[in-house]
Design a protein around this motif. Structure first.
Motif, mmCIF file in Angstrom:
data_model
loop_
_atom_site.group_PDB
_atom_site.id
_atom_site.type_symbol
_atom_site.label_atom_id
_atom_site.label_comp_id
_atom_site.label_asym_id
_atom_site.label_seq_id
_atom_site.Cartn_x
_atom_site.Cartn_y
_atom_site.Cartn_z
ATOM 1 N N THR A 1 -5.832 -22.410 -1.104
ATOM 2 C CA THR A 1 -5.639 -21.724 -2.403
ATOM 3 C C THR A 1 -5.223 -22.808 -3.390
ATOM 4 O O THR A 1 -5.287 -22.723 -4.764
ATOM 5 N N HIS B 1 -9.818 -15.612 -2.254
ATOM 6 C CA HIS B 1 -8.256 -15.922 -1.982
ATOM 7 C C HIS B 1 -8.217 -14.994 -1.004
ATOM 8 O O HIS B 1 -7.778 -14.966 0.474
ATOM 9 N N CYS B 2 -7.144 -14.120 -1.516
ATOM 10 C CA CYS B 2 -6.948 -13.011 -1.134
ATOM 11 C C CYS B 2 -7.367 -12.335 -0.002
ATOM 12 O O CYS B 2 -6.721 -11.348 1.232
ATOM 13 N N CYS C 1 -2.288 -14.713 -6.407
ATOM 14 C CA CYS C 1 -2.744 -13.926 -5.568
ATOM 15 C C CYS C 1 -2.218 -14.912 -3.866
ATOM 16 O O CYS C 1 -2.888 -15.816 -3.870
ATOM 17 N N ALA C 2 -1.825 -13.898 -2.913
ATOM 18 C CA ALA C 2 -1.315 -14.218 -1.640
ATOM 19 C C ALA C 2 -2.423 -14.608 -0.790
ATOM 20 O O ALA C 2 -3.394 -14.234 -1.258
ATOM 21 N N SER D 1 -4.836 -14.457 1.815
ATOM 22 C CA SER D 1 -5.257 -13.996 3.448
ATOM 23 C C SER D 1 -4.484 -14.102 4.635
ATOM 24 O O SER D 1 -4.603 -15.579 4.763
#
Length: 152
Positions: free
Chosen positions: A8, A40-41, A78-79, A81
């Motif tokens: 992140t 990233h996600c 974005c969140a 994973s």
């Protein structure tokens, strides 16, 4: 088995325009592709949505095996994973390049294999069962772009 995307903090730095692995600011574009995998996600960036393109080296050290290549990233936050189960970014191609690496981030020869999507989890599990394998990287079989890291 844990599927890990871009950290992140690294994603955040790229979004702020910090230099990528080539020392350049990430490129901001609208996704022209049907499936552009966010590292990233670990989901696909929808066509027409903002994304970043940047050079990334997913290694702590610089050595001859520390490959650098282009990656895509959601332009908006974005969140990360959650890491469990096969991520969406590994469902858009029939096969992927999988390689095992040692603790000193060097390819363990004989592990590199273009692997059908249906065999990704079993091949990664077999590699991670070996003591000399510290982690597994999955790359595009067509363009060799880094997709995801797999750990125990």
């Amino acid at each position: 088995m844990n599927f890990q995307g871009l950290p992140t903090l690294t994603a955040h730095a790229y979004r702020l325009g910090k230099p990528d692995a080539n020392g350049q600011a990430p490129e901001h574009v609208l996704n022209p592709y049907e499936a552009a995998p966010c590292r990233h996600c670990l989901r696909n960036i929808p066509k027409g949505h903002g994304m970043l393109i940047c050079a990334h080296r997913p290694f702590e050290t610089r050595n001859p095996y520390a490959e650098t290549g282009p990656i895509f990233l959601c332009a908006a936050a974005c969140a990360p994973s959650r890491g469990e189960g096969l991520p969406e970014v590994l469902t858009t191609s029939p096969d992927y390049l999988i390689k095992g690496y040692s603790v000193d981030e060097r390819i363990v020869y004989g592990t590199g294999r273009v692997t059908p999507q249906a065999e990704i989890e079993s091949y990664c599990a077999a590699l991670l069962a070996r003591d000399e394998i510290a982690f597994v990287d999955i790359r595009s079989a067509r363009n060799t772009c880094w997709q995801v890291r797999v750990t125990r």
